[in-house]
Design a protein around this motif. Structure first.
Motif, mmCIF file in Angstrom:
data_model
loop_
_atom_site.group_PDB
_atom_site.id
_atom_site.type_symbol
_atom_site.label_atom_id
_atom_site.label_comp_id
_atom_site.label_asym_id
_atom_site.label_seq_id
_atom_site.Cartn_x
_atom_site.Cartn_y
_atom_site.Cartn_z
ATOM 1 N N THR A 228 0.853 -1.184 0.000
ATOM 2 C CA THR A 228 0.000 0.000 0.000
ATOM 3 C C THR A 228 0.889 1.235 0.000
ATOM 4 N N THR A 229 0.282 2.390 -0.143
ATOM 5 C CA THR A 229 1.047 3.631 -0.142
ATOM 6 C C THR A 229 1.789 3.811 1.175
ATOM 7 N N ARG A 230 1.134 3.523 2.278
ATOM 8 C CA ARG A 230 1.769 3.677 3.593
ATOM 9 C C ARG A 230 2.980 2.750 3.719
ATOM 10 N N ALA A 231 2.842 1.496 3.309
ATOM 11 C CA ALA A 231 3.959 0.551 3.390
ATOM 12 C C ALA A 231 5.081 0.960 2.445
ATOM 13 N N ALA A 232 4.729 1.414 1.241
ATOM 14 C CA ALA A 232 5.743 1.861 0.278
ATOM 15 C C ALA A 232 6.505 3.063 0.829
ATOM 16 N N SER A 233 5.802 3.936 1.521
ATOM 17 C CA SER A 233 6.434 5.092 2.141
ATOM 18 C C SER A 233 7.437 4.646 3.202
ATOM 19 N N GLN A 234 7.047 3.720 4.036
ATOM 20 C CA GLN A 234 7.927 3.239 5.104
ATOM 21 C C GLN A 234 9.163 2.547 4.541
ATOM 22 N N VAL A 235 8.982 1.730 3.519
ATOM 23 C CA VAL A 235 10.089 0.962 2.945
ATOM 24 C C VAL A 235 11.032 1.846 2.138
ATOM 25 N N SER A 236 10.480 2.804 1.416
ATOM 26 C CA SER A 236 11.299 3.617 0.503
ATOM 27 C C SER A 236 11.931 4.832 1.169
ATOM 28 N N GLY A 237 11.324 5.318 2.225
ATOM 29 C CA GLY A 237 11.824 6.534 2.850
ATOM 30 C C GLY A 237 11.202 7.794 2.277
ATOM 31 N N ALA A 238 10.265 7.644 1.361
ATOM 32 C CA ALA A 238 9.553 8.793 0.783
ATOM 33 C C ALA A 238 8.305 9.074 1.622
ATOM 34 N N ARG B 144 -3.455 3.519 -4.840
ATOM 35 C CA ARG B 144 -2.069 3.330 -5.244
ATOM 36 C C ARG B 144 -1.539 2.053 -4.597
ATOM 37 N N LEU B 145 -1.167 1.100 -5.424
ATOM 38 C CA LEU B 145 -0.586 -0.146 -4.948
ATOM 39 C C LEU B 145 0.747 -0.346 -5.651
ATOM 40 N N TYR B 146 1.766 -0.695 -4.879
ATOM 41 C CA TYR B 146 3.134 -0.778 -5.378
ATOM 42 C C TYR B 146 3.623 -2.219 -5.382
ATOM 43 N N GLY B 147 4.326 -2.575 -6.448
ATOM 44 C CA GLY B 147 5.003 -3.863 -6.526
ATOM 45 C C GLY B 147 6.459 -3.693 -6.123
ATOM 46 N N PHE B 148 7.171 -4.798 -6.036
ATOM 47 C CA PHE B 148 8.569 -4.773 -5.614
ATOM 48 C C PHE B 148 9.411 -3.869 -6.519
ATOM 49 N N GLN B 149 9.232 -3.967 -7.839
ATOM 50 C CA GLN B 149 10.004 -3.144 -8.769
ATOM 51 C C GLN B 149 9.700 -1.662 -8.595
#
Length: 173
Positions: free
Chosen positions: A25-35, A64-69
């Protein structure tokens, strides 16, 4: 699921634990990426990095859903920003790469990119480096370690042509 019927986990697994097939999810992508959440939204809206798994949501926009790439792209983008490269320069470099190399759909995930904080460089072909902000001008790369090794070897093999006294005489005059 929470009380509202939403998925409570921010990472949805689509196959037996494979991170390559997970959905963030957007929240998880934010946490993992630092954005930040706002950066992710802005980067999506301005076509810098768009989540590849997004889909229309209710009346209020899209999910917004993010994949590994996608996470790889976000991490590269965050790293370039931390190294001092402005978002405008990153965008210009990406536009150049997408226009000049149409076979590369997602440069942030498909290419080796570097920055010195002022420009964005791309590794193309066999060791060729181009400056994406200078219309693809080739960058001269020099392996200093190899040059130093070769110089040290040649100094050991080749005797000096002049003596110390000749050097002192030349300096004194």
């Amino acid at each position: 699921m929470d009380d509202c019927g939403r998925q409570s986990s921010s990472v949805l697994k689509t196959s037996k634990g494979s991170m390559m097939r997970a959905i963030w999810t957007t929240r998880a992508a934010s946490q993992v990426s630092g954005a930040s959440l706002r950066q992710l939204q802005y980067w999506d809206e301005t076509d810098v990095v768009q989540p590849s798994l997004s889909r229309p949501a209710s009346d209020t926009g899209h999910l917004r859903l993010y994949g590994f790439q996608d996470l790889v792209e976000l991490r590269v983008l965050v790293a370039m920003r931390k190294d001092g490269l402005s978002l405008q320069r990153i965008r210009r470099g990406l536009i150049y790469l997408r226009f000049r190399m149409p076979s590369v759909g997602r440069p942030l995930r498909e290419m080796v990119l570097q920055t010195d904080g002022q420009s964005m460089f791309a590794l193309v072909g066999e060791g060729d480096v181009i400056d994406t902000l200078s219309n693809g001008q080739h960058v001269c790369t020099v392996a200093f370690g190899r040059i130093i090794d070769e110089l040290q070897t040649s100094i050991k093999i080749t005797p000096p042509d002049v003596t110390d006294s000749e050097i002192r005489g030349a300096i004194a005059s």
